[in-house]
Design a protein around this motif. Structure first.
Motif, PDB file in Angstrom:
ATOM      1  N   TYR A 114       0.780  -1.229   0.000  1.00  0.00           N
ATOM      2  CA  TYR A 114       0.000   0.000   0.000  1.00  0.00           C
ATOM      3  C   TYR A 114       0.815   1.284   0.000  1.00  0.00           C
ATOM      4  O   TYR A 114       0.314   2.323  -0.417  1.00  0.00           O
ATOM      5  CB  TYR A 114      -0.921   0.024   1.228  1.00  0.00           C
ATOM      6  N   PHE A 115       2.042   1.244   0.529  1.00  0.00           N
ATOM      7  CA  PHE A 115       2.750   2.497   0.733  1.00  0.00           C
ATOM      8  C   PHE A 115       4.053   2.644  -0.044  1.00  0.00           C
ATOM      9  O   PHE A 115       4.454   3.770  -0.349  1.00  0.00           O
ATOM     10  CB  PHE A 115       3.061   2.673   2.223  1.00  0.00           C
ATOM     11  N   ALA A 116       4.751   1.564  -0.340  1.00  0.00           N
ATOM     12  CA  ALA A 116       6.096   1.670  -0.917  1.00  0.00           C
ATOM     13  C   ALA A 116       6.104   2.474  -2.208  1.00  0.00           C
ATOM     14  O   ALA A 116       7.009   3.289  -2.448  1.00  0.00           O
ATOM     15  CB  ALA A 116       6.685   0.279  -1.147  1.00  0.00           C
ATOM     16  N   HIS A 117       5.097   2.265  -3.047  1.00  0.00           N
ATOM     17  CA  HIS A 117       5.087   2.953  -4.342  1.00  0.00           C
ATOM     18  C   HIS A 117       4.729   4.425  -4.218  1.00  0.00           C
ATOM     19  O   HIS A 117       4.909   5.190  -5.165  1.00  0.00           O
ATOM     20  CB  HIS A 117       4.104   2.261  -5.294  1.00  0.00           C
ATOM     21  N   ARG A 118       4.237   4.855  -3.044  1.00  0.00           N
ATOM     22  CA  ARG A 118       3.874   6.255  -2.820  1.00  0.00           C
ATOM     23  C   ARG A 118       4.952   6.992  -2.039  1.00  0.00           C
ATOM     24  O   ARG A 118       4.887   8.212  -1.903  1.00  0.00           O
ATOM     25  CB  ARG A 118       2.550   6.332  -2.063  1.00  0.00           C
ATOM     26  N   ALA A 119       5.906   6.264  -1.506  1.00  0.00           N
ATOM     27  CA  ALA A 119       6.957   6.865  -0.696  1.00  0.00           C
ATOM     28  C   ALA A 119       8.168   7.203  -1.555  1.00  0.00           C
ATOM     29  O   ALA A 119       8.337   6.682  -2.662  1.00  0.00           O
ATOM     30  CB  ALA A 119       7.368   5.916   0.427  1.00  0.00           C
ATOM     31  N   ALA A 120       9.014   8.096  -1.038  1.00  0.00           N
ATOM     32  CA  ALA A 120      10.247   8.454  -1.730  1.00  0.00           C
ATOM     33  C   ALA A 120      11.462   7.796  -1.087  1.00  0.00           C
ATOM     34  O   ALA A 120      12.582   8.018  -1.530  1.00  0.00           O
ATOM     35  CB  ALA A 120      10.421   9.975  -1.730  1.00  0.00           C
ATOM     36  N   ILE A 121      11.240   6.995  -0.054  1.00  0.00           N
ATOM     37  CA  ILE A 121      12.345   6.294   0.586  1.00  0.00           C
ATOM     38  C   ILE A 121      12.827   5.180  -0.327  1.00  0.00           C
ATOM     39  O   ILE A 121      12.046   4.545  -1.039  1.00  0.00           O
ATOM     40  CB  ILE A 121      11.911   5.736   1.960  1.00  0.00           C
ATOM     41  N   ARG A 122      14.142   4.973  -0.324  1.00  0.00           N
ATOM     42  CA  ARG A 122      14.718   3.895  -1.116  1.00  0.00           C
ATOM     43  C   ARG A 122      14.537   2.585  -0.363  1.00  0.00           C
ATOM     44  O   ARG A 122      14.941   2.436   0.784  1.00  0.00           O
ATOM     45  CB  ARG A 122      16.205   4.157  -1.366  1.00  0.00           C
ATOM     46  N   THR A 123      13.934   1.628  -1.025  1.00  0.00           N
ATOM     47  CA  THR A 123      13.714   0.301  -0.460  1.00  0.00           C
ATOM     48  C   THR A 123      13.666  -0.672  -1.624  1.00  0.00           C
ATOM     49  O   THR A 123      13.359  -0.270  -2.752  1.00  0.00           O
ATOM     50  CB  THR A 123      12.410   0.279   0.374  1.00  0.00           C
ATOM     51  N   PRO A 124      14.004  -1.938  -1.439  1.00  0.00           N
ATOM     52  CA  PRO A 124      13.992  -2.856  -2.583  1.00  0.00           C
ATOM     53  C   PRO A 124      12.619  -2.931  -3.249  1.00  0.00           C
ATOM     54  O   PRO A 124      11.594  -2.915  -2.568  1.00  0.00           O
ATOM     55  CB  PRO A 124      14.378  -4.205  -1.955  1.00  0.00           C
ATOM     56  N   ARG A 125      12.612  -3.007  -4.569  1.00  0.00           N
ATOM     57  CA  ARG A 125      11.348  -3.185  -5.273  1.00  0.00           C
ATOM     58  C   ARG A 125      10.684  -4.472  -4.810  1.00  0.00           C
ATOM     59  O   ARG A 125      11.320  -5.510  -4.662  1.00  0.00           O
ATOM     60  CB  ARG A 125      11.558  -3.261  -6.778  1.00  0.00           C
ATOM     61  N   CYS A 126       9.394  -4.389  -4.580  1.00  0.00           N
ATOM     62  CA  CYS A 126       8.615  -5.568  -4.213  1.00  0.00           C
ATOM     63  C   CYS A 126       7.860  -6.060  -5.443  1.00  0.00           C
ATOM     64  O   CYS A 126       7.050  -5.338  -6.023  1.00  0.00           O
ATOM     65  CB  CYS A 126       7.636  -5.225  -3.093  1.00  0.00           C
ATOM     66  N   TRP A 127       8.097  -7.314  -5.811  1.00  0.00           N
ATOM     67  CA  TRP A 127       7.408  -7.926  -6.939  1.00  0.00           C
ATOM     68  C   TRP A 127       6.103  -8.581  -6.512  1.00  0.00           C
ATOM     69  O   TRP A 127       5.171  -8.703  -7.302  1.00  0.00           O
ATOM     70  CB  TRP A 127       8.311  -8.984  -7.582  1.00  0.00           C
ATOM     71  N   TYR A 128       6.061  -9.008  -5.273  1.00  0.00           N
ATOM     72  CA  TYR A 128       4.880  -9.752  -4.826  1.00  0.00           C
ATOM     73  C   TYR A 128       4.777  -9.656  -3.312  1.00  0.00           C
ATOM     74  O   TYR A 128       5.779  -9.789  -2.602  1.00  0.00           O
ATOM     75  CB  TYR A 128       4.988 -11.215  -5.251  1.00  0.00           C
ATOM     76  N   ALA A 129       3.579  -9.395  -2.808  1.00  0.00           N
ATOM     77  CA  ALA A 129       3.341  -9.325  -1.368  1.00  0.00           C
ATOM     78  C   ALA A 129       1.985  -9.938  -1.079  1.00  0.00           C
ATOM     79  O   ALA A 129       0.978  -9.511  -1.640  1.00  0.00           O
ATOM     80  CB  ALA A 129       3.362  -7.873  -0.884  1.00  0.00           C
TER      81      ALA A 129
END
Length: 393
Positions: A114-129
Motif C-alpha cells: 500500500y505504501f512503498a510505491h507512494r513513498a520516496a524512501i529507497r527500499t527494494p522493489r517488491c514484486w509480490y506481497a
C-alpha cells in the motif's frame, strides 16, 4: 505551526504497488517455489519473462521471519530476461510464535502493498506481497540488493553514511506528513484485508501509550539488572527514568505525524558504498511522530562523541530533504526540537527488543544491545530530554 506538505517530488523508483493476495500463492517452504511460480510473480510485476530454473540459499539472520536468495535462470521478451536473483521472505516458526507476530507480518506486507510505491524512501522493489487471512503466513518477493551490505550497530557508521540514511528517512516521512485518515483511506482501513480487528496502520492513543509504558518499564527493570555489571550507574538511571516517561510521551509528540519505520537502525539499512542506501524490515510500521525515527537512528548509530559533533548538521540534512520533498511550515528549529522529543525511541526499542527477543542470547547480541542503550542514554542526557519530557505538554 505543525507543518504541511505539498505534493512531493516524484519518489525514487521502488516498484509498482504489489499484489495483496492472489497471484501465485503464499509459500511456507522455499522448496515450494518452482520456475512456474517465479514466472507468475515476474509477469504480475510487468516483466514478460519465463523462469526456467531456480536454486536458493538462506540469507540474513532474521529472528521473526526467514529470507532466501533465489538464483534464477530464464529468458524474456525484447531481450529483458529474468533478474539474476531475487530475495523471498516468509514467515517462520510454530503457530504460537506466529500468532505473536501477526501484526509484524501485517505491517511488512502492508507497507509494500500500500505504501512503498507512494513513498520516496529507497527500499527494494517488491514484486509480490501476500498474507493469509489469519495473518499467520506471508510471502514477499523483493529485488536482491546485493552487493549492498547491511550496516552494523556495533561498528557504527561514517558521517557520509549517516547523511544518506537521514535523507532517505525524509523520503518516508514527507509524502505522508500530517496526512489525514492514514488508517482509513484507499482501502486499507478497518474493513480492509489488513484491518480486520482494528484500524491499520496502528496509531497509539493515550491508552496504548499507557500500556506501552508498562511494558517498557518492566523491560527496563530487567535490562538494567541483566547488565548491571556492564552499565555505568548513570546510564542505568537514565534508562529507568526514560522508561518511566513513555506512558506520558504522547502529550509531547502529538503536534505532527507521518508513517514511521519504528526500527530505523543500521542493521536494517543496506548500503552500497557511501552513495546509496535502502531500508528493509518494515515490521514495526505505524503512524507516529517522525522525530522518533530520526532520534532513534542518530542516537544509536553514532558513538556519543561523533553524534555530538555531527548531529546539528545531520538533523539539518534531514530537514533540508523534507523541504525539498514539499513539507512547509516546519522550521529547522522545529525539526531539532522534534529530534529531542523523539529520543525515548532508543531505549524503548532497545530494551523491549532485548528482553523479549525470541532468539537466544549471544555475546554479539549483548554487545549490540548495550551499545545501543548506552549511546541512547548519553544522547538523552546531552540533549536534556528528561527535563524536557518531564515538563507538562
Amino acid at each position: 505551526m505543525t507543518g504541511d506538505v505539498r505534493a512531493p517530488a516524484a519518489p525514487a523508483a521502488s516498484g509498482q504497488a504489489a499484489v495483496l493476495g492472489g497471484g501465485p500463492g503464499i509459500v511456507d517452504d522455499p522448496a515450494e517455489i518452482t520456475p512456474a511460480w517465479m514466472t507468475d510473480v515476474l509477469r504480475a510485476g510487468g516483466l514478460d519473462a519465463e523462469v526456467t530454473g531456480v536454486r536458493f540459499e538462506p540469507v540474513g539472520t532474521g529472528q521473526t521471519a526467514v529470507s532466501y536468495r533465489f538464483h534464477l535462470d530464464g529468458r524474456g521478451a525484447d531481450g529483458r530476461g529474468a533478474p539474476a536473483s531475487l530475495v523471498v521472505k516468509m514467515a517462520a516458526g510454530a503457530p504460537d510464535v506466529r500468532r505473536r507476530l501477526r501484526s509484524a507480518y501485517r505491517n511488512e506486507v502492508g507497507f509494500y502493498a500500500y505504501f512503498a510505491h507512494r513513498a520516496a524512501i529507497r527500499t527494494p522493489r517488491c514484486w509480490y506481497a501476500a498474507v493469509s487471512d489469519d495473518l499467520l503466513r506471508f510471502t514477499l518477493v523483493l529485488d536482491d540488493a546485493y552487493p549492498a551490505e547491511a550496516g552494523s550497530q556495533l561498528d557504527g557508521c561514517s558521517q557520509a553514511r549517516a547523511t544518506i540514511a537521514v535523507r532517505n528517512l525524509a523520503g518516508l516521512h514527507a509524502p505522508f506528513w500530517n496526512a489525514e485518515n492514514l488508517s482509513g483511506e484507499e482501502g486499507f482501513g478497518k474493513d480492509a484485508p489488513l484491518g480486520r480487528d482494528t484500524a491499520w496502520p496502528v496509531r497509539a492513543d493515550e491508552r496504548g501509550m499507557a500500556y506501552l509504558g508498562k511494558v517498557v518499564t518492566a523491560a527496563a527493570a530487567e535490562f538494567t539488572e541483566r547488565y548491571r555489571e556492564q552499565l555505568e550507574p548513570e546510564d542505568a538511571e537514565t534508562l529507568l527514568r526514560a522508561a518511566a516517561l513513555v506512558s506520558g510521551w504522547g502529550r509531547h509528540t502529538a503536534t505532527r505525524h507521518s508513517l514511521i519505520h519504528g526500527d530505523y537502525r543500521l542493521d536494517n539499512l543496506l548500503f552500497t558504498g557511501d552513495s546509496d542506501v535502502q531500508a528493509v524490515d518494515w515490521q514495526t510500521l505505524e503512524i507516529g511522530f517522525p522525530g522518533r525515527d530520526l532520534a532513534y537512528f542518530l542516537s544509536t548509530a553514532l558513538a556519543p562523541a561523533a553524534r555530538r559533533a555531527q548531529e546539528v548538521e545531520l538533523v539539518a540534512a534531514y530537514h533540508d530533504q523534507l523541504v525539498e520533498y514539499g513539507v512547509t511550515g516546519y522550521s529547522g528549529a522545529d525539526c531539532f526540537e522534534d529530534y529531542r522529543r523523539g529520543m525515548l525511541q532508543g531505549p524503548l526499542i532497545t530494551m523491549i527488543g532485548c528482553v523479549y527477543a525470541s532468539a537466544p542470547r549471544t555475546d554479539s547480541s549483548d554487545r549490540m544491545f548495550l551499545s545501543m542503550a548506552t549511546n541512547a542514554a548519553r544522547a538523552i542526557r546531552d540533549l536534556g530530554v528528561l527535563d524536557l519530557l518531564s515538563a507538562s505538554a
